[in-house]
Design a protein around this motif. Structure first.
Motif, PDB file in Angstrom:
ATOM      1  N   GLY A 158       5.246   3.487   5.755  1.00 19.32           N
ATOM      2  CA  GLY A 158       6.293   2.477   5.731  1.00 19.32           C
ATOM      3  C   GLY A 158       7.590   2.876   6.395  1.00 19.32           C
ATOM      4  N   GLY A 159       7.687   4.119   6.816  1.00 17.96           N
ATOM      5  CA  GLY A 159       8.900   4.540   7.491  1.00 17.96           C
ATOM      6  C   GLY A 159       8.994   3.960   8.890  1.00 17.96           C
ATOM      7  N   GLY A 160      10.138   4.183   9.517  1.00 17.20           N
ATOM      8  CA  GLY A 160      10.320   3.686  10.873  1.00 17.20           C
ATOM      9  C   GLY A 160      11.772   3.682  11.264  1.00 17.20           C
ATOM     10  N   LEU A 161      12.035   3.039  12.398  1.00 16.58           N
ATOM     11  CA  LEU A 161      13.395   2.896  12.916  1.00 16.58           C
ATOM     12  C   LEU A 161      13.925   1.529  12.493  1.00 16.58           C
ATOM     13  CD1 LEU A 161      15.762   3.756  14.750  1.00 16.58           C
ATOM     14  CD2 LEU A 161      14.496   2.744  16.673  1.00 16.58           C
ATOM     15  N   VAL A 162      15.088   1.525  11.884  1.00 17.51           N
ATOM     16  CA  VAL A 162      15.666   0.275  11.401  1.00 17.51           C
ATOM     17  C   VAL A 162      17.162   0.298  11.649  1.00 17.51           C
ATOM     18  CG1 VAL A 162      15.971   1.151   9.055  1.00 17.51           C
ATOM     19  CG2 VAL A 162      15.746  -1.303   9.424  1.00 17.51           C
ATOM     20  N   GLN A 163      17.737  -0.857  11.867  1.00 17.41           N
ATOM     21  CA  GLN A 163      19.172  -0.950  12.098  1.00 17.41           C
ATOM     22  C   GLN A 163      19.939  -0.852  10.782  1.00 17.41           C
ATOM     23  OE1 GLN A 163      19.878  -4.593  14.259  1.00 17.41           O
ATOM     24  NE2 GLN A 163      19.348  -3.637  16.219  1.00 17.41           N
ATOM     25  N   PRO A 164      21.168  -0.402  10.848  1.00 20.25           N
ATOM     26  CA  PRO A 164      22.000  -0.382   9.632  1.00 20.25           C
ATOM     27  C   PRO A 164      22.037  -1.758   8.987  1.00 20.25           C
ATOM     28  CG  PRO A 164      23.078   0.826  11.387  1.00 20.25           C
ATOM     29  CD  PRO A 164      21.871   0.172  12.008  1.00 20.25           C
ATOM     30  N   GLY A 165      21.943  -1.760   7.665  1.00 17.10           N
ATOM     31  CA  GLY A 165      21.908  -3.008   6.922  1.00 17.10           C
ATOM     32  C   GLY A 165      20.519  -3.543   6.697  1.00 17.10           C
ATOM     33  N   GLY A 166      19.542  -2.972   7.362  1.00 20.06           N
ATOM     34  CA  GLY A 166      18.168  -3.433   7.229  1.00 20.06           C
ATOM     35  C   GLY A 166      17.498  -2.905   5.975  1.00 20.06           C
ATOM     36  N   SER A 167      16.221  -3.229   5.843  1.00 20.10           N
ATOM     37  CA  SER A 167      15.440  -2.844   4.666  1.00 20.10           C
ATOM     38  C   SER A 167      14.098  -2.254   5.079  1.00 20.10           C
ATOM     39  CB  SER A 167      15.197  -4.060   3.771  1.00 20.10           C
ATOM     40  OG  SER A 167      16.397  -4.593   3.289  1.00 20.10           O
ATOM     41  N   LEU A 168      13.573  -1.448   4.182  1.00 18.18           N
ATOM     42  CA  LEU A 168      12.236  -0.899   4.352  1.00 18.18           C
ATOM     43  C   LEU A 168      11.592  -0.799   2.985  1.00 18.18           C
ATOM     44  CD1 LEU A 168      12.612   2.168   6.778  1.00 18.18           C
ATOM     45  CD2 LEU A 168      11.358   0.049   7.258  1.00 18.18           C
ATOM     46  N   ARG A 169      10.259  -0.851   2.970  1.00 23.50           N
ATOM     47  CA  ARG A 169       9.541  -0.539   1.746  1.00 23.50           C
ATOM     48  C   ARG A 169       8.580   0.599   2.049  1.00 23.50           C
ATOM     49  NH1 ARG A 169       5.447  -3.965  -2.181  1.00 23.50           N
ATOM     50  NH2 ARG A 169       4.016  -3.622  -0.439  1.00 23.50           N
ATOM     51  N   LEU A 170       8.817   1.712   1.396  1.00 22.51           N
ATOM     52  CA  LEU A 170       7.933   2.859   1.537  1.00 22.51           C
ATOM     53  C   LEU A 170       6.844   2.794   0.485  1.00 22.51           C
ATOM     54  CD1 LEU A 170      10.552   5.715   2.068  1.00 22.51           C
ATOM     55  CD2 LEU A 170       9.600   4.112   3.742  1.00 22.51           C
ATOM     56  N   SER A 171       5.669   3.248   0.870  1.00 24.03           N
ATOM     57  CA  SER A 171       4.542   3.294  -0.060  1.00 24.03           C
ATOM     58  C   SER A 171       4.054   4.721  -0.208  1.00 24.03           C
ATOM     59  CB  SER A 171       3.389   2.421   0.445  1.00 24.03           C
ATOM     60  OG  SER A 171       3.768   1.068   0.545  1.00 24.03           O
ATOM     61  N   CYS A 172       3.595   5.022  -1.386  1.00 24.97           N
ATOM     62  CA  CYS A 172       3.005   6.333  -1.688  1.00 24.97           C
ATOM     63  C   CYS A 172       1.653   6.054  -2.329  1.00 24.97           C
ATOM     64  CB  CYS A 172       3.914   7.109  -2.618  1.00 24.97           C
ATOM     65  SG  CYS A 172       3.204   8.659  -3.245  1.00 24.97           S
ATOM     66  N   ALA A 173       0.605   6.219  -1.554  1.00 24.15           N
ATOM     67  CA  ALA A 173      -0.745   5.930  -2.033  1.00 24.15           C
ATOM     68  C   ALA A 173      -1.422   7.218  -2.474  1.00 24.15           C
ATOM     69  CB  ALA A 173      -1.561   5.254  -0.934  1.00 24.15           C
ATOM     70  N   ALA A 174      -2.034   7.167  -3.634  1.00 25.02           N
ATOM     71  CA  ALA A 174      -2.683   8.346  -4.198  1.00 25.02           C
ATOM     72  C   ALA A 174      -4.196   8.228  -4.134  1.00 25.02           C
ATOM     73  CB  ALA A 174      -2.248   8.552  -5.641  1.00 25.02           C
ATOM     74  N   SER A 175      -4.846   9.366  -3.975  1.00 32.21           N
ATOM     75  CA  SER A 175      -6.297   9.444  -4.050  1.00 32.21           C
ATOM     76  C   SER A 175      -6.668  10.746  -4.737  1.00 32.21           C
ATOM     77  CB  SER A 175      -6.924   9.369  -2.658  1.00 32.21           C
ATOM     78  OG  SER A 175      -6.488  10.442  -1.858  1.00 32.21           O
ATOM     79  N   GLY A 176      -7.905  10.811  -5.211  1.00 31.85           N
ATOM     80  CA  GLY A 176      -8.363  12.009  -5.896  1.00 31.85           C
ATOM     81  C   GLY A 176      -8.177  11.948  -7.399  1.00 31.85           C
ATOM     82  N   SER A 177      -7.255  11.109  -7.829  1.00 38.84           N
ATOM     83  CA  SER A 177      -6.997  10.933  -9.258  1.00 38.84           C
ATOM     84  C   SER A 177      -6.147   9.682  -9.415  1.00 38.84           C
ATOM     85  CB  SER A 177      -6.252  12.137  -9.824  1.00 38.84           C
ATOM     86  OG  SER A 177      -5.908  11.928 -11.189  1.00 38.84           O
ATOM     87  N   THR A 178      -6.229   9.103 -10.599  1.00 39.37           N
ATOM     88  CA  THR A 178      -5.325   7.981 -10.854  1.00 39.37           C
ATOM     89  C   THR A 178      -3.931   8.521 -11.145  1.00 39.37           C
ATOM     90  OG1 THR A 178      -5.738   7.972 -13.237  1.00 39.37           O
ATOM     91  CG2 THR A 178      -7.231   6.682 -11.860  1.00 39.37           C
ATOM     92  N   LEU A 179      -2.931   7.689 -10.874  1.00 34.69           N
ATOM     93  CA  LEU A 179      -1.546   8.078 -11.128  1.00 34.69           C
ATOM     94  C   LEU A 179      -1.077   7.722 -12.532  1.00 34.69           C
ATOM     95  CD1 LEU A 179       0.328   7.149  -7.813  1.00 34.69           C
ATOM     96  CD2 LEU A 179      -0.208   9.431  -8.681  1.00 34.69           C
ATOM     97  N   ASP A 180      -1.977   7.220 -13.361  1.00 33.30           N
ATOM     98  CA  ASP A 180      -1.576   6.699 -14.669  1.00 33.30           C
ATOM     99  C   ASP A 180      -0.776   7.700 -15.500  1.00 33.30           C
ATOM    100  OD1 ASP A 180      -4.368   4.476 -15.530  1.00 33.30           O
ATOM    101  OD2 ASP A 180      -3.201   4.748 -13.698  1.00 33.30           O
ATOM    102  N   ASP A 181      -1.123   8.976 -15.408  1.00 33.32           N
ATOM    103  CA  ASP A 181      -0.456   9.990 -16.232  1.00 33.32           C
ATOM    104  C   ASP A 181       0.591  10.781 -15.454  1.00 33.32           C
ATOM    105  OD1 ASP A 181      -3.535  10.733 -17.981  1.00 33.32           O
ATOM    106  OD2 ASP A 181      -1.897   9.366 -18.527  1.00 33.32           O
ATOM    107  N   TYR A 182       0.957  10.273 -14.296  1.00 31.75           N
ATOM    108  CA  TYR A 182       1.883  11.007 -13.439  1.00 31.75           C
ATOM    109  C   TYR A 182       3.207  10.268 -13.275  1.00 31.75           C
ATOM    110  CZ  TYR A 182      -1.893  14.076 -11.957  1.00 31.75           C
ATOM    111  OH  TYR A 182      -2.901  14.999 -11.928  1.00 31.75           O
ATOM    112  N   ALA A 183       4.292  10.991 -13.476  1.00 34.62           N
ATOM    113  CA  ALA A 183       5.578  10.506 -12.998  1.00 34.62           C
ATOM    114  C   ALA A 183       5.621  10.728 -11.493  1.00 34.62           C
ATOM    115  CB  ALA A 183       6.716  11.257 -13.672  1.00 34.62           C
ATOM    116  N   VAL A 184       6.213   9.795 -10.795  1.00 33.58           N
ATOM    117  CA  VAL A 184       6.259   9.889  -9.342  1.00 33.58           C
ATOM    118  C   VAL A 184       7.704   9.792  -8.876  1.00 33.58           C
ATOM    119  CG1 VAL A 184       5.533   8.859  -7.161  1.00 33.58           C
ATOM    120  CG2 VAL A 184       3.958   8.919  -9.112  1.00 33.58           C
TER     121      VAL A 184
END
Length: 129
Positions: free
Chosen positions: A8-34
């Protein structure tokens, strides 16, 4: 073992918005603080946001309060960081990290890098006109 992949990263102008994602594999994130950290060139890694494993508690660094929102979708095994009103000072590599906190610590929001067990490779965010 938890594998984390940021996107989700990239080049954006000041004042703009982005949404970063963190996708997990190998285990569920249910018991993890992120958490989300960032590191700008020549600067130390900075923790900017964290969400507890139960999703109820969040933490934000003072520098991002009101502009960053962390959320999680356990069904998708993904944590998000919504960044609004981007500033040039937000330019950095953004990393997500997961730490195992459950059964009595499920509301805890770790804030320091040593409190996390697994890390992603990072995604670059550049804010420039």
């Amino acid at each position: 073992q938890v594998r984390l992949v940021e996107s989700g990263g990239g080049l954006v102008q000041p004042g703009g918005s982005l949404r970063l994602s963190c996708a997990a594999s190998g285990s569920t994130l249910d018991d993890y603080a992120v958490g989300w950290f960032r590191q700008a060139p020549g600067k130390e890694r900075e923790g900017v946001a964290c969400i507890s494993s139960d999703g109820v508690t969040t933490y934000y660094a003072d520098s991002v309060k009101g502009r960053f929102t962390i959320s999680r979708d356990n069904a998708k095994n993904t944590v998000y960081l919504q960044i609004n009103t981007l500033e040039p000072e937000d330019t950095a590599v953004y990393y997500c990290a997961a730490g195992l906190y459950y059964s009595g610590t499920h509301t805890y929001t770790p804030k320091f890098a040593y409190e996390f067990d697994f890390w992603g490779q990072g995604t670059q965010v550049t804010v420039s006109s």
